[in-house]
Motif scaffolding. Structure first.
Motif, mmCIF file in Angstrom:
data_model
loop_
_atom_site.group_PDB
_atom_site.id
_atom_site.type_symbol
_atom_site.label_atom_id
_atom_site.label_comp_id
_atom_site.label_asym_id
_atom_site.label_seq_id
_atom_site.Cartn_x
_atom_site.Cartn_y
_atom_site.Cartn_z
ATOM 1 N N VAL A 52 15.917 -34.464 83.720
ATOM 2 C CA VAL A 52 14.604 -34.341 84.368
ATOM 3 C C VAL A 52 14.866 -33.979 85.829
ATOM 4 C CG1 VAL A 52 12.560 -35.644 85.095
ATOM 5 C CG2 VAL A 52 13.493 -35.962 82.793
ATOM 6 N N HIS A 53 14.082 -33.025 86.334
ATOM 7 C CA HIS A 53 14.245 -32.611 87.726
ATOM 8 C C HIS A 53 12.884 -32.273 88.315
ATOM 9 C CE1 HIS A 53 14.710 -29.151 85.020
ATOM 10 N NE2 HIS A 53 14.244 -28.370 85.981
ATOM 11 N N ARG A 54 12.840 -32.163 89.614
ATOM 12 C CA ARG A 54 11.580 -31.849 90.306
ATOM 13 C C ARG A 54 11.923 -31.176 91.630
ATOM 14 N NH1 ARG A 54 9.712 -37.715 93.002
ATOM 15 N NH2 ARG A 54 11.413 -37.750 94.539
ATOM 16 N N PRO B 82 7.946 -33.426 87.946
ATOM 17 C CA PRO B 82 9.132 -33.776 87.162
ATOM 18 C C PRO B 82 9.035 -33.191 85.754
ATOM 19 C CG PRO B 82 8.232 -35.721 88.240
ATOM 20 C CD PRO B 82 7.236 -34.621 88.446
ATOM 21 N N HIS B 83 10.114 -32.623 85.280
ATOM 22 C CA HIS B 83 10.127 -32.005 83.946
ATOM 23 C C HIS B 83 11.571 -31.763 83.535
ATOM 24 C CE1 HIS B 83 10.852 -28.641 86.656
ATOM 25 N NE2 HIS B 83 11.356 -27.982 85.628
ATOM 26 N N SER B 84 11.767 -31.513 82.260
ATOM 27 C CA SER B 84 13.051 -30.948 81.835
ATOM 28 C C SER B 84 12.728 -29.517 81.421
ATOM 29 C CB SER B 84 13.639 -31.741 80.680
ATOM 30 O OG SER B 84 12.816 -31.579 79.548
ATOM 31 N N ASP B 85 13.751 -28.676 81.306
ATOM 32 C CA ASP B 85 13.491 -27.277 80.947
ATOM 33 C C ASP B 85 13.521 -27.111 79.429
ATOM 34 O OD1 ASP B 85 13.260 -26.763 83.608
ATOM 35 O OD2 ASP B 85 15.041 -25.512 83.776
ATOM 36 N N GLY B 86 12.681 -26.208 78.928
ATOM 37 C CA GLY B 86 12.654 -25.926 77.489
ATOM 38 C C GLY B 86 13.654 -24.853 77.089
HETATM 39 FE FE LIG Z 1 13.042 -26.692 85.769
#
Ligand SMILES: [Fe+2]
Ligand SMILES: O=C(O)CCC(=O)C(=O)O
Length: 351
Positions: A284-286, A229-233
């Motif tokens: 947030v996506h994964r 899981p993360h958000s993009d920078g």
């Molecule tokens: Fe991403």
């Protein structure tokens, strides 16, 4: 088969997940998620990810245009992403891109290793750099390439096989540039801003980086993620997928983004959240794994130019919505430091 679970992450990351699968190895311990995620998942069939027709922003009646702009604003304020159709690329062209990516990953390891990256580098064929201690690894291999500005390309990492690869990437990137221009202008108009304001913030040397992801089949989709899981920078990110697997977190549920053959998913990164003073969300996506199907995605990261300060648009700061974020420069680098530790970086930009 010989177990490999005793190997440390830096050694595992010098091997490809695809190799482990071909060798019949079980996912080694560093790939196993160490927390149980009880967040409910919504299947692709039931996920109402908004669909926006980009062609309506140029050729339609003022009423239709206005309606689509409202839809866009609402999609990005709630979901932080939308499925773009009417972007000017035919489904058969998108299928050619999917196919070239598939053929690239289907090649023997020796061929792909011609583009091999160092464990701690970004560009080339391999995996993400070694994450901070305690972080699990992603069940994926990828090829990462700088595409624009053109003088940043390192052609030694650009595959010569399949033969169509370079030409298709060139053509796809040019078309993605047009998509970002239409999208950036429409986003500005949807917020009643001057239409070029985001394009100006991204700058003339805005960065386009392509990432081809290969998510191998996995025996243990219950324990192993394709991408944590993360958000993009980024400013924002454009995703072409060939199977379901990407999930976006909204209202405390993981919504699977349905694969639509003719659509590209446009997903906000943290820098659009900053530039819109928090109105658009960077979700947030994964990516989950599957025991039945491998999955390929082709991503373009669209990021403001190096060394350029970005800021919340003045027109989005007022008494009701005070300024939320500071001016930031090279935010993607800060984002990466936090990403490595499994954390978000957006709080570092809050005033
Ligand atoms: Fe991403
Ligand atoms: O593979 C995907 O669909 C998403 C990839 C992604 O989120 C990323 O590369 O940041």
């Amino acid at each position: 088969m010989a177990g490999v679970s005793h190997l440390p992450p830096e050694v595992l990351l010098s091997k490809r997940v695809q190799e482990m699968v071909i060798n019949g190895e079980e996912p080694p311990a560093p790939y196993i998620c160490r927390h149980v995620d009880a967040t409910p998942e919504v299947s692709a069939a039931l996920s109402p990810v908004p669909i926006i027709d980009l062609s309506l922003f140029s050729s339609s009646t003022p009423e239709t245009k206005q309606k689509e702009l409202q839809k866009l604003r609402s999609a990005l304020s709630s979901w932080g992403c939308f499925q773009a159709i009417g972007h000017g690329m035919s489904t058969s062209f998108l299928d050619n891109i999917r196919q070239a990516a598939k053929e690239y990953f289907e090649q023997p390891m020796e061929e792909k290793k011609k583009q091999a990256k160092g464990v701690e580098e970004f560009e080339g064929y391999g995996a993400d750099p070694v994450p901070a201690e305690g972080q699990f690894l992603d069940w994926s291999d990828r090829l990462f390439l700088d595409v624009y500005p053109e003088d940043r390309r390192k052609l030694r990492f650009w595959p010569e096989r399949p033969e169509s690869f370079r030409g298709l990437l060139e053509e796809y990137s040019l078309k993605i540039k047009m998509v970002t221009e239409i999208t950036s202008k429409a986003m500005a108009k949807s917020l009643n801003l001057e239409e070029n304001c985001f394009l100006t913030q991204f700058g003339e040397r805005a960065q386009y980086q392509a990432r081809f992801n290969y998510y191998a089949r996995c025996h243990r989709p219950d324990l192993v993620l394709g991408l944590k899981p993360h958000s993009d920078g980024t400013g924002y990110t454009i995703i072409l997928q060939d199977e379901d697997g990407l999930q976006v977190l909204k209202d405390e549920q993981w919504f699977t983004v349905p694969k639509i053959s003719e659509a590209l998913l446009v997903l906000m990164g943290d820098q659009m959240e900053i530039m819109t003073n928090g109105i658009f969300k960077s979700p947030v996506h994964r990516v989950v794994t599957s025991s039945e199907k491998e999955r390929i995605s082709v991503i373009v990261f669209y990021t403001p130019e190096v060394n350029k300060e970005i800021r919340p648009e003045d027109g989005l700061i007022n008494e009701e919505r005070p300024r939320l974020f500071k001016n930031v420069k090279d935010y993607a680098d800060i984002h990466m430091e936090f990403y490595n530790r499994g954390q978000r970086a957006l709080h570092t930009a809050i005033v």
